[in-house]
Design a protein around this motif. Sequence first.
Motif, PDB file in Angstrom:
ATOM      1  N   TYR A 129       0.697  -1.158   0.015  1.00 54.80           N
ATOM      2  CA  TYR A 129       0.163   0.127  -0.439  1.00 54.80           C
ATOM      3  C   TYR A 129       0.675   1.381   0.109  1.00 54.80           C
ATOM      4  O   TYR A 129       0.631   2.421  -0.949  1.00 54.80           O
ATOM      5  CB  TYR A 129      -1.205  -0.393   1.489  1.00 54.80           C
ATOM      6  CG  TYR A 129      -1.662   1.190   1.231  1.00 54.80           C
ATOM      7  CD1 TYR A 129      -2.824   1.212   1.072  1.00 54.80           C
ATOM      8  CD2 TYR A 129      -1.795   2.552   2.688  1.00 54.80           C
ATOM      9  CE1 TYR A 129      -4.325   1.728   0.834  1.00 54.80           C
ATOM     10  CE2 TYR A 129      -2.304   3.368   2.026  1.00 54.80           C
ATOM     11  CZ  TYR A 129      -3.414   3.460   1.778  1.00 54.80           C
ATOM     12  OH  TYR A 129      -4.614   4.459   1.236  1.00 54.80           O
ATOM     13  N   GLN A 133       0.882   4.120  -3.000  1.00 52.85           N
ATOM     14  CA  GLN A 133       1.183   5.551  -2.881  1.00 52.85           C
ATOM     15  C   GLN A 133       1.305   6.561  -3.908  1.00 52.85           C
ATOM     16  O   GLN A 133       1.702   7.077  -4.094  1.00 52.85           O
ATOM     17  CB  GLN A 133       0.531   6.052  -1.381  1.00 52.85           C
ATOM     18  CG  GLN A 133      -0.970   5.084  -1.277  1.00 52.85           C
ATOM     19  CD  GLN A 133      -1.919   4.790  -1.551  1.00 52.85           C
ATOM     20  OE1 GLN A 133      -2.275   5.935  -1.801  1.00 52.85           O
ATOM     21  NE2 GLN A 133      -1.944   4.061  -2.137  1.00 52.85           N
ATOM     22  N   GLN A 137       1.710   9.703  -6.695  1.00 56.88           N
ATOM     23  CA  GLN A 137       1.903  10.775  -6.688  1.00 56.88           C
ATOM     24  C   GLN A 137       2.999  11.076  -7.753  1.00 56.88           C
ATOM     25  O   GLN A 137       3.143  11.921  -7.925  1.00 56.88           O
ATOM     26  CB  GLN A 137       2.686  10.922  -4.936  1.00 56.88           C
ATOM     27  CG  GLN A 137       1.368  10.436  -3.847  1.00 56.88           C
ATOM     28  CD  GLN A 137       0.592  11.283  -4.518  1.00 56.88           C
ATOM     29  OE1 GLN A 137       0.790  13.188  -4.716  1.00 56.88           O
ATOM     30  NE2 GLN A 137      -0.633  11.290  -3.960  1.00 56.88           N
ATOM     31  N   SER A 152     -10.892   5.627  -4.952  1.00 53.93           N
ATOM     32  CA  SER A 152      -9.654   5.830  -4.955  1.00 53.93           C
ATOM     33  C   SER A 152      -9.973   5.218  -3.682  1.00 53.93           C
ATOM     34  O   SER A 152      -8.566   4.716  -2.885  1.00 53.93           O
ATOM     35  CB  SER A 152      -8.853   6.839  -5.362  1.00 53.93           C
ATOM     36  OG  SER A 152      -8.486   6.858  -6.560  1.00 53.93           O
ATOM     37  N   ILE A 159      -3.867   0.781  -7.178  1.00 47.27           N
ATOM     38  CA  ILE A 159      -3.970   1.626  -7.602  1.00 47.27           C
ATOM     39  C   ILE A 159      -5.179   2.610  -8.909  1.00 47.27           C
ATOM     40  O   ILE A 159      -4.784   1.469  -9.602  1.00 47.27           O
ATOM     41  CB  ILE A 159      -3.030   3.538  -7.511  1.00 47.27           C
ATOM     42  CG1 ILE A 159      -1.938   2.951  -8.409  1.00 47.27           C
ATOM     43  CG2 ILE A 159      -2.426   3.382  -6.174  1.00 47.27           C
ATOM     44  CD1 ILE A 159      -0.939   3.421  -8.688  1.00 47.27           C
TER      45      ILE A 159
END
Length: 286
Positions: A129, A133, A137, A152, A159
């Motif tokens: 996870y 993330q 980004q 989301s 993702i």
Amino acid sequence: MKTAMVGMQALSDWPLEHRRRIIGVFTDIDDTLTTDGAITPDALNALAKLKTAGLHVVAITGRPIGWCEPFARGDARRGIVPWPLDAIVAENGSVAFSIHQNGAQAAPSGPSLLSKLYLQDEATRRTNYQRLQSVAQQVLRAVPGAALAQDSNGRETDIAIDHSEFAHLSAGQIDAVVAILRAAGLTASVSSIHINGWLGSHNKLVGAHWIVAQRWGRSLATEVDRWAYVGDSTNDQVMFEAFDNSVGVANIRRFEAELVHAPRYIAGHARGAGFAEVAQAVLAAR
């Protein structure tokens, strides 16, 4: 092996003896069961008829497990009845709800009992996870106009970047997102609305084998010719390749130039109406 769009046959060419042997139907959700983002009455009724006829019915989607829960459980406050399914496999094969009606004689619209299942262990999911993330980004910084999918918050193991649901990315931007995901070591897949990325070798086909083992204690490999798959997009190709009884709803023609593995048959109607057409073809053989 189905390798070209020109090989698709009309649904009327689907042999009766093949349809007669079917015991279960796997289906995609977005733009297969749904039309303009919502399930249509004809598609919902088709699911119910398949279940009433005694077939197994499983939805397999790139959508998040949190997004799927109201449809698996039902939500009276939002006017959502539980979809008549045996299971929903979400996030491209990594997490699922096994669905049981509350009581042997419960009506299809009655409350459902859910068992939540994960393909990966908790420690792996927690580590993945954080990495996911970070990659998300990176995509947002590198690709102008890129935005996380609005669902989301319900995602646990992947993702998603929106390319056609509420935002629009060009083909070049989609390719750029996929390249970033794959360079970061993620598996990437493009659906009709999202670009999904995850860590692991699972996909919709792995999820299908997994849920049959978890839900019924059986091996899909020994009965794959007795299941059908219905889909609409490039991320369904692994299922189209694996299932001889594979059908595309008519809107799959949008992706004709991109498909390497096409469905064997194609419905005459698009989206929910197309799924209802496929269900009727299965039921007519019983």
